[in-house]
Design a protein around this motif. Structure first.
Motif, mmCIF file in Angstrom:
data_model
loop_
_atom_site.group_PDB
_atom_site.id
_atom_site.type_symbol
_atom_site.label_atom_id
_atom_site.label_comp_id
_atom_site.label_asym_id
_atom_site.label_seq_id
_atom_site.Cartn_x
_atom_site.Cartn_y
_atom_site.Cartn_z
ATOM 1 N N VAL A 268 -46.465 -68.659 -64.105
ATOM 2 C CA VAL A 268 -45.694 -69.795 -63.582
ATOM 3 C C VAL A 268 -45.585 -70.947 -64.567
ATOM 4 C CG1 VAL A 268 -46.015 -69.304 -61.121
ATOM 5 C CG2 VAL A 268 -47.776 -70.597 -62.372
ATOM 6 N N GLY A 269 -46.367 -70.929 -65.636
ATOM 7 C CA GLY A 269 -46.312 -72.022 -66.594
ATOM 8 C C GLY A 269 -46.626 -71.559 -67.999
ATOM 9 N N LEU A 270 -45.919 -72.120 -68.980
ATOM 10 C CA LEU A 270 -46.164 -71.832 -70.392
ATOM 11 C C LEU A 270 -46.488 -73.154 -71.074
ATOM 12 C CD1 LEU A 270 -46.127 -69.890 -72.810
ATOM 13 C CD2 LEU A 270 -43.657 -70.224 -72.966
ATOM 14 N N ASN A 271 -47.758 -73.347 -71.406
ATOM 15 C CA ASN A 271 -48.206 -74.609 -71.982
ATOM 16 C C ASN A 271 -47.921 -74.704 -73.474
ATOM 17 O OD1 ASN A 271 -49.518 -75.606 -69.525
ATOM 18 N ND2 ASN A 271 -50.973 -73.940 -69.861
ATOM 19 N N GLY A 272 -48.042 -73.602 -74.147
ATOM 20 C CA GLY A 272 -47.830 -73.611 -75.589
ATOM 21 C C GLY A 272 -47.967 -72.209 -76.136
ATOM 22 N N GLY A 273 -47.482 -72.042 -77.341
ATOM 23 C CA GLY A 273 -47.589 -70.724 -77.943
ATOM 24 C C GLY A 273 -47.219 -70.767 -79.406
ATOM 25 N N ALA A 274 -47.837 -69.888 -80.187
ATOM 26 C CA ALA A 274 -47.532 -69.792 -81.606
ATOM 27 C C ALA A 274 -47.530 -68.332 -82.020
ATOM 28 C CB ALA A 274 -48.567 -70.565 -82.419
ATOM 29 N N HIS A 275 -46.485 -67.949 -82.775
ATOM 30 C CA HIS A 275 -46.473 -66.634 -83.417
ATOM 31 C C HIS A 275 -47.167 -66.832 -84.765
ATOM 32 C CE1 HIS A 275 -43.926 -65.004 -80.320
ATOM 33 N NE2 HIS A 275 -43.107 -66.019 -80.456
ATOM 34 N N ALA A 276 -48.469 -66.545 -84.786
ATOM 35 C CA ALA A 276 -49.322 -66.957 -85.899
ATOM 36 C C ALA A 276 -49.025 -66.204 -87.190
ATOM 37 C CB ALA A 276 -50.784 -66.770 -85.507
ATOM 38 N N ASN A 277 -48.721 -64.924 -87.084
ATOM 39 C CA ASN A 277 -48.420 -64.098 -88.242
ATOM 40 C C ASN A 277 -47.366 -63.075 -87.855
ATOM 41 O OD1 ASN A 277 -50.394 -64.767 -90.559
ATOM 42 N ND2 ASN A 277 -51.773 -64.613 -88.791
ATOM 43 N N PRO A 278 -46.607 -62.554 -88.829
ATOM 44 C CA PRO A 278 -45.556 -61.589 -88.490
ATOM 45 C C PRO A 278 -46.127 -60.251 -88.054
ATOM 46 C CG PRO A 278 -45.742 -61.835 -90.872
ATOM 47 C CD PRO A 278 -46.614 -62.890 -90.266
ATOM 48 N N CYS A 279 -45.348 -59.568 -87.241
ATOM 49 C CA CYS A 279 -45.709 -58.231 -86.760
ATOM 50 C C CYS A 279 -44.621 -57.265 -87.208
ATOM 51 C CB CYS A 279 -45.824 -58.238 -85.234
ATOM 52 S SG CYS A 279 -46.288 -56.657 -84.499
ATOM 53 N N PHE A 280 -45.039 -56.072 -87.629
ATOM 54 C CA PHE A 280 -44.094 -55.066 -88.093
ATOM 55 C C PHE A 280 -44.404 -53.721 -87.430
ATOM 56 C CE2 PHE A 280 -44.558 -58.132 -91.578
ATOM 57 C CZ PHE A 280 -43.236 -58.517 -91.748
ATOM 58 N N ALA A 281 -43.427 -52.842 -87.435
ATOM 59 C CA ALA A 281 -43.636 -51.494 -86.905
ATOM 60 C C ALA A 281 -44.817 -50.853 -87.622
ATOM 61 C CB ALA A 281 -42.376 -50.649 -87.093
ATOM 62 N N ASN A 324 -61.057 -73.187 -92.163
ATOM 63 C CA ASN A 324 -60.120 -74.266 -92.480
ATOM 64 C C ASN A 324 -59.189 -74.594 -91.321
ATOM 65 O OD1 ASN A 324 -61.043 -74.565 -95.195
ATOM 66 N ND2 ASN A 324 -59.893 -72.712 -95.749
ATOM 67 N N GLY A 325 -59.427 -73.938 -90.169
ATOM 68 C CA GLY A 325 -58.602 -74.204 -88.996
ATOM 69 C C GLY A 325 -57.279 -73.468 -88.989
ATOM 70 N N LYS A 326 -57.096 -72.516 -89.904
ATOM 71 C CA LYS A 326 -55.868 -71.727 -89.939
ATOM 72 C C LYS A 326 -56.068 -70.409 -89.201
ATOM 73 C CE LYS A 326 -54.085 -73.599 -94.294
ATOM 74 N NZ LYS A 326 -53.568 -73.259 -95.645
ATOM 75 N N TYR A 327 -54.970 -69.926 -88.597
ATOM 76 C CA TYR A 327 -55.063 -68.646 -87.899
ATOM 77 C C TYR A 327 -55.496 -67.547 -88.867
ATOM 78 C CZ TYR A 327 -52.749 -70.482 -83.712
ATOM 79 O OH TYR A 327 -52.450 -71.199 -82.575
ATOM 80 N N ARG A 328 -56.380 -66.692 -88.397
ATOM 81 C CA ARG A 328 -56.796 -65.555 -89.201
ATOM 82 C C ARG A 328 -55.600 -64.625 -89.417
ATOM 83 N NH1 ARG A 328 -62.378 -65.087 -89.409
ATOM 84 N NH2 ARG A 328 -62.201 -62.844 -89.805
ATOM 85 N N PRO A 329 -55.533 -63.906 -90.513
ATOM 86 C CA PRO A 329 -54.343 -63.105 -90.836
ATOM 87 C C PRO A 329 -54.051 -61.991 -89.848
ATOM 88 C CG PRO A 329 -56.152 -62.663 -92.379
ATOM 89 C CD PRO A 329 -56.549 -63.867 -91.590
ATOM 90 N N GLU A 330 -55.050 -61.573 -89.088
ATOM 91 C CA GLU A 330 -54.818 -60.498 -88.116
ATOM 92 C C GLU A 330 -54.300 -61.005 -86.775
ATOM 93 O OE1 GLU A 330 -59.273 -61.529 -87.758
ATOM 94 O OE2 GLU A 330 -57.760 -61.317 -89.358
#
Length: 343
Positions: A268-281, A324-330
């Protein structure tokens, strides 16, 4: 005179501009069948008319994210056809259930602009609204995208960054009319865990994984009529790969969350979201969840639960960012949402 559409570039947007998107889309039972074929989706409320009626609804609504994809897909040719990346979401609300036979359309208002320091791209914020054939708003959300400039020498617009809610308060959430979980059937739903069984700060490893297939993500992109070039044109990127539509990852992660959150029936609600890293087949998507908050609702037997859903392509669960507060690559996805669950 050119008759083809190259899409909008950053300098084509202005704060206050309202864009009505083509093309209206009538959804059917086939939409649900294909959605459930693309993802391991099996939440009972979206699977069974009888289960939905026992919960006070007229019938089983279309999966919340399927409705989101339809509304989102309409906006792509006008908002993100020339996008470099879809950066985030905020203030998303599902306001009315969508049923087979409903016709959805969408429009977007530009609410923010900021040119990047490189002078070649800029960030565009839009508030997108989805309506049905009766003109009723079924959902709304804000997203922001990085868009290429057509002409790097074009002057930068005045910077306007919208003030958005970091989290939707529970009173902003809209409960579907008639929803009643007081006689909820936990056996048919697939799990016994109810709202009171979850604690704020608890983490859940959803265990299962699904490997992304080229054909399936392309089918999803076409189903939602998403025309962003990075998703379907392998020549658009230097590496020759088609970027997986972020919504495909959201739906996959949400479906995987059934194992541990089978009773989180409605988003019912979307507070926030981030696509942190690209996804591939070829990437194998797994998911884990952190419980962020809980709230009562006025609907009988219905509680609201705020969840952080994280999708990964490897690595240990519950690891999100580095030192460093950055999203991990995975990490592929970091999504903060409210769901409804039986108390």
């Amino acid at each position: 005179m050119a008759k083809t559409n190259a899409g909008r570039f950053f300098e084509d947007y202005a704060v206050g501009q309202v864009i009505d998107h083509a093309v209206p889309r009538t959804v059917s039972g086939g939409e649900r069948a294909l959605y459930h074929a693309l993802y391991p989706a099996r939440h009972a409320l979206h699977s069974s008319d009888e289960f939905a009626r026992a919960c006070g609804l007229a019938g089983s609504p279309l999966d919340d994210l399927a409705a989101f994809h339809v509304v989102f897909g309409k906006s792509v040719p006008d908002v993100s056809l020339n996008a470099v990346a879809n950066l985030g979401y905020a203030e998303g609300r599902w306001l009315l259930p969508v049923h087979a036979g409903d016709t959805l359309r969408s429009s977007s208002e530009v609410i923010g602009l900021k040119q990047n320091s490189n002078g070649r791209t800029g960030v565009v914020w839009v508030r997108t609204t989805g309506t049905n054939q009766r003109g009723e708003t079924v959902m709304e959300y804000v997203r922001w995208v990085m868009v290429r400039k057509r002409d790097a020498s074009a002057p930068a617009p005045e910077t306007v960054v919208p003030d958005l809610k970091a989290v939707l308060p529970p009173e902003d959430l809209v409960i579907p009319e008639g929803l009643d979980f007081s006689a909820y059937d936990f056996t048919l739903a697939g799990e016994r865990h109810r709202w009171g069984d979850y604690e704020v700060g608890e983490t859940i490893d959803h265990v299962d994984g699904v490997t992304i297939e080229e054909a399936e993500h392309m089918m999803a992109t076409r189903l939602w009529q998403n025309t962003a070039k990075v998703h379907f044109d392998a020549t658009f990127r230097e590496d020759g790969k088609r970027l997986i539509y972020g919504g495909h990852v959201i739906s996959m992660a949400r479906a995987l969350s059934f194992n541990g959150l089978a009773n989180a029936q409605l988003i019912v609600g979307l507070n926030g979201g981030a696509h942190a890293n690209p996804c591939f087949a070829g990437d194998t998507v797994k998911a884990w969840t952190e419980v962020l908050d809980k709230a009562d609702t006025p609907a009988p037997g219905v509680g609201a639960i705020r969840l952080r859903l994280v999708a990964t392509k490897g690595g240990a669960p519950f690891e999100l960012k580095d030192d460093n507060g950055k999203y991990r690559p995975e990490v592929l996805l970091d999504l903060d949402y409210w769901a409804l669950m039986p108390q």
